[in-house]
Design a protein around this motif. Structure first.
Motif, mmCIF file in Angstrom:
data_model
loop_
_atom_site.group_PDB
_atom_site.id
_atom_site.type_symbol
_atom_site.label_atom_id
_atom_site.label_comp_id
_atom_site.label_asym_id
_atom_site.label_seq_id
_atom_site.Cartn_x
_atom_site.Cartn_y
_atom_site.Cartn_z
ATOM 1 N N GLN A 49 -40.632 5.266 -20.806
ATOM 2 C CA GLN A 49 -41.060 5.216 -19.484
ATOM 3 C C GLN A 49 -41.238 6.884 -19.129
ATOM 4 O OE1 GLN A 49 -37.045 4.137 -18.023
ATOM 5 N NE2 GLN A 49 -37.856 2.613 -17.484
ATOM 6 N N ASP A 90 -41.219 -10.242 -4.222
ATOM 7 C CA ASP A 90 -39.087 -10.028 -4.395
ATOM 8 C C ASP A 90 -38.755 -9.799 -3.510
ATOM 9 O OD1 ASP A 90 -40.396 -9.266 -7.096
ATOM 10 O OD2 ASP A 90 -40.585 -6.683 -6.398
ATOM 11 N N THR A 113 -35.935 -8.278 -9.998
ATOM 12 C CA THR A 113 -37.282 -8.491 -10.091
ATOM 13 C C THR A 113 -38.480 -7.649 -10.443
ATOM 14 O OG1 THR A 113 -36.883 -7.406 -7.539
ATOM 15 C CG2 THR A 113 -36.459 -9.407 -7.600
ATOM 16 N N GLY A 114 -37.991 -6.795 -11.521
ATOM 17 C CA GLY A 114 -38.491 -5.749 -12.345
ATOM 18 C C GLY A 114 -39.672 -6.492 -13.357
ATOM 19 N N HIS A 143 -41.842 -9.816 -14.138
ATOM 20 C CA HIS A 143 -42.632 -9.793 -12.700
ATOM 21 C C HIS A 143 -43.393 -11.402 -13.689
ATOM 22 C CE1 HIS A 143 -43.200 -5.952 -10.995
ATOM 23 N NE2 HIS A 143 -41.762 -6.129 -10.404
ATOM 24 N N LEU A 182 -35.776 8.598 -16.621
ATOM 25 C CA LEU A 182 -36.506 7.919 -17.085
ATOM 26 C C LEU A 182 -35.825 8.066 -18.942
ATOM 27 C CD1 LEU A 182 -39.439 8.447 -15.341
ATOM 28 C CD2 LEU A 182 -37.966 6.440 -15.470
ATOM 29 N N ARG A 192 -35.636 -12.807 -12.147
ATOM 30 C CA ARG A 192 -35.610 -13.224 -10.661
ATOM 31 C C ARG A 192 -34.315 -13.462 -9.648
ATOM 32 N NH1 ARG A 192 -40.179 -10.588 -9.699
ATOM 33 N NH2 ARG A 192 -40.837 -11.680 -7.594
ATOM 34 N N ILE A 200 -36.003 -4.188 -17.498
ATOM 35 C CA ILE A 200 -36.452 -2.568 -17.099
ATOM 36 C C ILE A 200 -35.716 -2.467 -16.542
ATOM 37 C CG2 ILE A 200 -38.281 -3.957 -14.962
ATOM 38 C CD1 ILE A 200 -39.296 -1.339 -17.538
ATOM 39 N N GLU A 201 -34.436 -2.805 -15.729
ATOM 40 C CA GLU A 201 -34.443 -2.039 -15.314
ATOM 41 C C GLU A 201 -32.983 -2.108 -15.716
ATOM 42 O OE1 GLU A 201 -34.916 -5.797 -14.140
ATOM 43 O OE2 GLU A 201 -35.108 -5.587 -11.893
ATOM 44 N N TYR A 261 -42.365 -6.057 -4.159
ATOM 45 C CA TYR A 261 -43.340 -6.457 -4.235
ATOM 46 C C TYR A 261 -43.513 -7.668 -3.316
ATOM 47 C CZ TYR A 261 -45.087 -3.589 -8.064
ATOM 48 O OH TYR A 261 -45.901 -2.458 -8.912
ATOM 49 N N ALA A 288 -33.624 2.913 -17.849
ATOM 50 C CA ALA A 288 -33.510 4.511 -17.642
ATOM 51 C C ALA A 288 -32.124 4.439 -17.795
ATOM 52 C CB ALA A 288 -33.592 5.436 -16.239
ATOM 53 N N PHE A 296 -41.994 1.752 -10.469
ATOM 54 C CA PHE A 296 -42.398 0.694 -10.785
ATOM 55 C C PHE A 296 -42.203 0.791 -12.504
ATOM 56 C CE2 PHE A 296 -46.492 1.733 -8.348
ATOM 57 C CZ PHE A 296 -45.725 0.967 -6.709
ATOM 58 N N LEU A 297 -42.369 2.018 -13.004
ATOM 59 C CA LEU A 297 -41.215 1.944 -14.394
ATOM 60 C C LEU A 297 -39.410 1.170 -14.039
ATOM 61 C CD1 LEU A 297 -42.737 5.785 -14.484
ATOM 62 C CD2 LEU A 297 -43.122 2.847 -16.577
ATOM 63 N N THR A 298 -39.005 1.585 -13.220
ATOM 64 C CA THR A 298 -38.138 1.284 -12.890
ATOM 65 C C THR A 298 -37.252 0.158 -12.898
ATOM 66 O OG1 THR A 298 -37.077 2.094 -11.145
ATOM 67 C CG2 THR A 298 -37.144 3.756 -13.644
ATOM 68 N N GLY A 299 -38.197 -0.625 -12.141
ATOM 69 C CA GLY A 299 -38.077 -1.974 -11.932
ATOM 70 C C GLY A 299 -37.947 -2.299 -10.071
ATOM 71 N N THR A 300 -37.766 -1.057 -10.205
ATOM 72 C CA THR A 300 -37.370 -0.904 -8.272
ATOM 73 C C THR A 300 -39.114 -1.478 -7.034
ATOM 74 O OG1 THR A 300 -37.497 1.043 -8.273
ATOM 75 C CG2 THR A 300 -35.316 -0.481 -8.979
ATOM 76 N N GLY A 301 -39.378 -0.983 -7.862
ATOM 77 C CA GLY A 301 -41.156 -1.813 -6.677
ATOM 78 C C GLY A 301 -40.594 -2.516 -5.875
ATOM 79 N N VAL A 355 -43.602 -1.580 -21.254
ATOM 80 C CA VAL A 355 -42.553 -0.483 -21.034
ATOM 81 C C VAL A 355 -42.031 -1.451 -21.767
ATOM 82 C CG1 VAL A 355 -40.595 0.832 -20.579
ATOM 83 C CG2 VAL A 355 -43.207 0.346 -19.130
#
Lengths: 161, 787
Positions: free
Chosen positions: A89, B29, A34-35, A37, A85, A28, A75-76, B26, A79, B19-24, A108
């Motif tokens: 995903q 971040d 930062t995906g 968490h 996706l 992170r 997670i990054e 928050y 895709a 959200f599914l690709t980690g690019t949210g 995921v």
């Protein structure tokens, strides 16, 4: 401080870390990925799950220094480069398997590890496998449904809606 | 036939991609160049006098920027409460000071005493350990009954006692209620606990404060459900910053469930400290810290009496509740056990006499405030439990007893001051009987019994008041703010649209559902519309997301603003086609002149608005942007019927949810997929409350459940697939979309059916158990079987 080098999502990455730096923090704070968490401090919630050398790991339970030389997938990296996706995903989006999105990266990544080990899990096996991933939004209904769908299996009638 | 877009379509969520690709993005971040980190030194005891704080050694530690204590905040205001309750004797509630950092005393485990700002989080933590505290421990008040005993230790020395208020509702009903209970053929009495919970959104709270000396502008990035509310409370009441100098940003927020409504000390601290140390200051809560600093939920102890006549008609309901406020009054704390609870005590039933008494109590525990449902789960649980108990005592079918007493004519004015506009409780119960396959229960019970398990069926109804709220009404009831909402529809020259909304989305899918409404109204594609939310500098105003209000209140504002857009666009179209405005029709994104083949496209009109070469400039302004504020005329009243089937293991007392069904009436539905998802999540939280979750203090006020090792969060294997239905729809009569709200229903409607099912299972196994308090853990159920 020690220098570490690893492959993250297929690209070389390196940094200087303190002995106490966790892999989750390194991803992170140093790599800006930062995906991944941080949802707890007791390794219960699973929001930080990544793959280390192909194995699902809670990245808050591992020191960054321990990952020196490892292949990391986050997670990054899930895709396709054009943004398409992957199957899991896409199943999460199709079946509304996420709401606030905070637990989603870990879900995921755990789902991917499950389907690698067990390509056609039963509903009970999916639920059992997700014991280390907490979601507060979905009640798990659509997560379980999405994972069953991603495995190419029929969804039970009760879960159809 | 499912629609592919617009109102009623299960459009896939566009926010999912990030959200599914980690690019949210928050709040945690967000990292701002030059930022420092704060760590709060928190009390590890429940109640103590602060005799001294020696920060000298800590201040000399590496990386320390500045250390703050309560003394630094003497000149600023305290954390305010947003709702003043007047008690049954006409007296205002007792309202203690709530300092940003503890001053003089600490009043709960987790109360912040000092804040260390340092170059890194690790340095801040290390330095906090070097602060020398001289705390003189005092006896703690934890139990609410003990807190009210004459001479009990006071949480706040400057208040008369630990009683915040003694509220009666409706006070004028009391005599009639007492008389009806005295003369009733049957009275069922139940004493129960509504267990203290912790909301636990998966994203812990975070605050990042910034200050720009060049223009005196403060910015707070925070995990909030309502950035304008934080701006109002923190700016006006705590730090004295005018609105135009304070921007509050809540970006992607990882769940709220009520606990991110409130204004917290850490937000005020980071905003204040950023100016004091002249650099950004960031705080990220750990989960353990969240357990002792996020407002908790529920925590009521109630006695309820239900009186019936000889024909089993409900004649009266009387309740007495103790409601825990914790050590300070959080933002909405005082309103939860009163207006959000007492007004729902008629439930779905035509009981003519209802009286509710609530005593709110200060204790040395974390403040308690709204958690998903907020007051309405507490009302529903006690009412639906006592009805079930009455059915068992009288030997009548619990569904039939409910149906016999349903309100069937609308609008219906209850004896507790609200008017239900629409509903059809028999329809939702019919639907429930179908989807839960109530007829098949006997066979399923037999099958369970053949495996040595006890099986129970529990049913309940619920009603809730959502769409909070008519401002003039809540003003009379003590609210210190209006509860309208606002939206701006900004149409760009090429026809694309940004809609700035006051509602905040933190899982509810507004970014997908709100465009469906605008797309339907204009006849254009949803992809042309984006929603902007969560930033006070970008949106007109907004009271935020809670109380299942987003679509009913903010959605209504968006509809009104879109109607203004349509009106103006029709004027432009009329000019372009040299026709009368009255003859212009809008269909599928085209404006046409009635009775002719003349038409102009949406994009022609929007372009004309911004390139007004051929434009009625003498009549209307260029541009196409409209704002509307919407203040609801009434609450909305979603209602439904829920059924739970459990299996109880007679050897261990373990309860397993075998089936769960929910039939809800939410009025009109914009996106059925999202609505089902909301119900699923609510049910899981309700099952969590009923079987797993409990926030536990010991008698000294020590918090025993302060991590996921101790507080049981529902996991995937604790829960089944749910059968949910929202096809029974009696649209709300007073908002333009006819929507009622769906966010809290699952959490309100599910706990009673779970406990009703556990009691039914135990009784089927020959155990005469009348009640088990939540959570019905194996230990409690097993003990009940042995008694």
């Amino acid at each position: 401080m020690s220098k570490i080098t690893m492959t993250v999502n297929g690209k070389a990455a390196s940094g200087d870390v303190e002995g106490r730096t966790l892999l989750s923090s390194f991803l992170r704070e140093d790599l800006f990925l930062t995906g991944t968490h941080i949802g707890c401090d007791t390794s219960q919630c699973g929001a930080c799950v990544v793959h280390v050398n192909g194995v699902a790991v809670k990245s808050c339970t591992m020191l960054a220094a321990e990952a020196d030389g490892a292949e990391i997938s986050t997670i990054e990296g899930q895709a396709a480069p054009d943004g398409t996706l992957n199957t899991i995903q896409q199943a999460f989006q199709d079946h509304h398997g996420l709401q606030c999105g905070f637990c989603t990266p870990g879900m995921v990544m755990s789902a991917a590890a499950l389907l690698k080990e067990n390509p056609k899990p039963t509903e009970a096996e999916v639920r059992h496998y997700l014991e280390g991933n907490i979601c507060r939004c979905t009640g798990y209904h659509n997560i379980v449904k999405a994972i069953l769908a991603a495995s190419g299996q029929e969804i039970p009638a009760i879960a159809a809606e | 036939m499912p629609k592919d877009g617009g109102i009623g379509a299960s459009s896939k969520r566009r926010e999912d991609i990030r959200f599914l690709t980690g690019t949210g993005k928050y709040t945690d971040d967000i990292n701002i160049r030059g930022q420092a980190y704060v760590h709060f030194l928190r009390s590890d005891v429940a109640h103590a006098k602060i005799n001294g704080i020696d920060t000298s050694a800590a201040a000399a530690m590496p990386g320390v920027v500045q250390i703050f204590t309560g003394a630094d905040f003497e000149a600023v205001g305290g954390i305010p409460c947003g709702w003043e309750i007047t008690d049954r004797h006409g007296k205002a509630m007792q309202e203690p000071k709530h300092p940003v950092l503890a001053h003089g005393k600490v009043r709960h485990v987790g109360d912040p005493i000092a804040a260390v700002v340092a170059e890194s989080l690790e340095q801040a933590r290390d330095a906090a350990e070097a602060i020398e505290l001289d705390l003189e421990e005092l006896p703690a008040v934890v139990n609410m009954k003990a807190a009210l005993v004459e001479g009990a230790t006071k949480v706040h020395d400057d208040l008369d006692n630990n009683l915040c208020y003694d509220w009666g509702f409706v006070e004028e009903n009391k005599g009639a209620v007492d008389a009806a209970i005295k003369g009733a053929a049957h009275v069922t009495t139940l004493e129960l606990v509504n267990n203290r919970l912790v909301a636990n959104p998966m994203e812990p709270r975070v605050a990042v404060g910034e200050y720009d000396r060049a223009d005196g502008q403060h910015t707070l990035h925070t995990t909030s459900q309502n950035p304008h509310v934080i701006r109002l409370l923190m700016g006006a009441f705590v730090l004295g910053i005018p609105e135009h100098k304070l921007r509050v940003v809540a970006p992607d927020v990882g769940g709220g469930f009520g606990t991110k409504i409130f204004h917290y000390a850490e937000e005020a601290f980071c905003t204040f400290a950023a100016k004091a140390v002249n650099r950004p200051v960031k705080w990220t809560s750990s989960r353990s810290e969240a357990f002792m600093s996020d407002a908790h939920g529920r925590d009521h102890v109630t006695k309820i009496e239900l009186a019936l006549d000889k024909d089993n008609n409900f004649v009266a309901v009387r309740t007495e509740t103790l409601a825990n406020m914790g050590a300070y009054l959080s933002t909405f704390a005082s309103s939860v056990p009163t207006w959000l609870h007492g007004t729902l005590m008629a439930g779905n039933y035509k009981t003519p006499n209802v009286y509710v008494n609530v005593k709110a109590v200060f204790t040395n525990t974390v403040p308690v405030d709204a958690y998903r449902g907020a007051g309405r789960p507490e009302a529903t649980y006690q009412l639906e439990r006592v009805i079930d108990m009455a059915a068992r005592e009288l030997g009548v079918d619990p569904i039939a007893l409910r149906r016999q007493n349903y309100i069937t004519e609308f609008p219906y004015a209850t004896p507790v001051a609200v008017e239900y506009d629409t509903g059809d409780y028999n329809a939702t119960m019919d639907k429930l009987e179908e989807i839960a396959d109530i007829k098949g229960f006997a066979a399923r019970r037999k099958e369970s019994e053949a495996r040595g398990m006890m099986r129970g069926l529990g049913i309940n109804n619920y009603i809730e008041a959502c769409g909070i709220a008519p401002s003039n009404l809540v003003g009379q009831l003590g609210a210190r703010a209006g509860l309208y909402d606002a939206a701006t529809v900004r149409v760009n020259a090429t026809g694309s649209i940004s809609v700035m909304v006051g509602a905040h989305s933190h899982g509810q899918g507004h970014e997908t559902a709100f465009p469906q409404v605008v797309a339907e109204m204009l006849g254009i594609d949803e992809s042309m519309i984006d929603i902007v939310h969560g930033d006070t500098s970008k949106i007109p105003f907004g009271m935020g997301t809670y109380g299942s209000r987003s679509l009913a209140v903010c959605g209504s504002a968006m509809v009104r603003a879109t109607e203004k857009i349509i009106n103006k666009a029709k004027k432009i179209a009329a000019h372009l086609m040299e026709a009368s405005e009255a003859d212009i029709e809008l269909k599928d994104g085209n404006f046409s002149v009635a009775g002719t083949d003349k038409s102009v496209a949406w994009g022609d009109v929007t372009l004309a608005a911004y390139v007004p070469h051929n434009y009625p400039l003498e009549d209307i302004e260029p541009g196409l942007e409209e704002t509307a504020f919407y203040d609801p005329a009434n609450f909305t009243y979603p209602a439904g019927a829920y059924a739970c089937e459990v299996e109880v293991d007679p050897d261990t007392g373990k309860v397993t949810i075998a089936r769960f069904a929910a039939a809800d009436d939410f009025g009109n539905v914009i996106n059925p997929m999202i609505v089902s998802g909301q119900v699923h999540g609510g049910i899981a939280q309700g099952i969590g409350q009923a079987l797993l979750e409990s926030c536990v203090y010991d008698e000294d006020g020590q918090l025993l459940s302060a991590s996921y090792m101790d507080y049981t969060m529902p996991r995937a294997d604790d829960l089944p697939f749910y059968s949910v239905d929202h096809s029974c729809q009696t649209p709300c009569t007073h908002n333009p979309l006819g929507v009622k709200g769906c966010g809290e229903a699952g959490a309100i409607g599910s706990p009673p059916s779970v406990i009703n099912a556990v009691i039914d299972a135990l009784n089927s196994g020959g155990h005469d158990v009348k009640h088990i308090d939540m959570p019905a853990t194996p230990a409690k159920v097993w003990a009940a079987m042995q008694s």
